[in-house]
Design a protein around this motif. Structure first.
Motif, short mmCIF file in Angstrom:
data_model
loop_
_atom_site.label_atom_id
_atom_site.label_comp_id
_atom_site.label_asym_id
_atom_site.label_seq_id
_atom_site.Cartn_x
_atom_site.Cartn_y
_atom_site.Cartn_z
N GLU A 35 -13.91 3.02 3.31
CA GLU A 35 -13.05 2.01 2.69
C GLU A 35 -12.81 2.34 1.22
O GLU A 35 -11.69 2.19 0.71
CB GLU A 35 -13.68 0.63 2.83
N VAL B 120 -2.11 0.77 6.79
CA VAL B 120 -1.53 1.82 5.94
C VAL B 120 -0.69 2.76 6.79
O VAL B 120 -1.10 3.17 7.88
CB VAL B 120 -2.65 2.61 5.23
N SER C 148 0.82 -1.21 0.00
CA SER C 148 0.00 0.00 0.00
C SER C 148 0.85 1.26 0.00
O SER C 148 2.04 1.24 0.34
CB SER C 148 -0.92 0.00 1.22
N LEU D 220 -4.58 1.78 -0.81
CA LEU D 220 -4.39 0.34 -0.63
C LEU D 220 -3.83 -0.30 -1.90
O LEU D 220 -3.11 -1.30 -1.84
CB LEU D 220 -5.71 -0.33 -0.24
N LEU E 268 -10.18 4.90 0.76
CA LEU E 268 -8.83 4.39 1.03
C LEU E 268 -8.31 3.50 -0.10
O LEU E 268 -7.11 3.22 -0.17
CB LEU E 268 -8.84 3.61 2.35
N ALA E 269 -9.20 3.07 -0.99
CA ALA E 269 -8.85 2.09 -2.01
C ALA E 269 -7.63 2.46 -2.86
O ALA E 269 -6.75 1.60 -3.07
CB ALA E 269 -10.06 1.82 -2.91
N ARG F 259 -9.37 4.19 9.70
CA ARG F 259 -9.47 3.05 8.79
C ARG F 259 -8.11 2.70 8.21
O ARG F 259 -7.78 1.52 8.02
CB ARG F 259 -10.45 3.37 7.67
N ALA F 260 -7.28 3.70 7.97
CA ALA F 260 -5.94 3.45 7.46
C ALA F 260 -5.14 2.62 8.45
O ALA F 260 -4.43 1.67 8.07
CB ALA F 260 -5.23 4.77 7.18
N ARG G 119 -6.22 -0.96 8.38
CA ARG G 119 -5.78 -1.69 7.20
C ARG G 119 -4.26 -1.75 7.07
O ARG G 119 -3.73 -2.23 6.07
CB ARG G 119 -6.39 -1.07 5.93
#
Length: 240
Positions: free
Chosen positions: A77, A116, A2, A84, A80-81, A110-111, A114
């Motif tokens: 999400e 990130v 990412s 990612l 963030l794609a 959220r990062a 995941r």
């Protein structure tokens, strides 16, 4: 692998590229100029910010998506794609530091979930600048955002915050919609003990900046001489 989510501060007021350079380090401007993907509260104002920065590619080639109070949590999400997928991206606030009193905090959380990498960059925070300049206690403080609009509820909240401040020797910080600044100061003066310290800081980092710390008693005598109408302001309170 990412990409990186960069948290890019914005200026606290309008101005040209020269004005932006007075509050953001060259390294921050360079990082912002290099990115091709951004998340901001409003695409139009984010685009205006990037024009002031002086990006390395045509504005129309930069992807900008919105994250604001109306964005469903399930959509974070999607925002963030691109990161990612390997692209570096920037989160930009409307003013000051992203994710502080700002819906961008959802993207940052959220990062982390995941895996990130999140990199905060240096820039102005009206909350901290006001605290620095207030002379009030900087060891213990709390930011409360907006207080209730209803006069009765607002007065009740202010009395509760004053009690909290007195008990814990804790500076209380809050903001208001600019056209209601005077009403909030009047409520502070009416609700607080005469010896409670109140700071009002307006137009921080701008040429029109003005900051004053006075007791509630002194504000009662001098409030009319302090121009704060429709000007971005931060309010602080510390009870004795």
């Amino acid at each position: 692998m990412s990409g990186v989510l960069y948290l890019i501060p914005n200026a606290l007021g309008e101005g040209d590229a020269a004005a932006l350079a007075t509050v953001l380090p060259a390294s921050v401007l360079a990082r912002a100029a290099s990115l091709g993907y951004f998340v901001g509260e409003n695409a139009k104002s984010t685009r205006a910010f990037l024009k002031r920065v002086g990006v390395d590619r045509p504005i129309q080639e930069i992807e900008i998506r919105e994250l604001n109070v109306n964005t469903p949590a399930a959509e974070v999400e999607r925002l963030l794609a691109p990161i990612l997928a390997g692209a570096d991206g920037g989160l930009v606030s409307e003013a000051g530091c992203p994710a502080v009193a700002d819906p961008g905090a959802l993207l940052v959380r959220r990062a982390h979930e995941r895996g990130v990498k999140v990199v905060p960059l240096v820039g102005p925070s009206s909350i901290l600048l006001a605290l620095m300049a207030s002379g009030l206690d900087g060891q213990r403080f709390a930011f409360h955002g907006y207080l209730p609009v209803d006069p009765g509820e607002r007065a009740k909240t202010l009395r509760e915050l004053e009690q909290r401040s007195r008990k814990g020797r804790e500076t209380q910080i809050f903001i208001e919609t600019p056209y209601r600044n005077r009403a909030l100061l009047d409520a502070l003066v009416a609700s607080c003990a005469p010896s409670t310290w109140i700071t009002v800081a307006v137009d921080l980092t701008l040429e029109s900046e003005r900051i004053a710390t006075r007791t509630a008693s002194d504000w009662k005598k001098q409030a009319g001489a302090f121009d704060m109408h429709k000007r971005p302001a931060i309010f602080l309170m510390l009870a004795n």
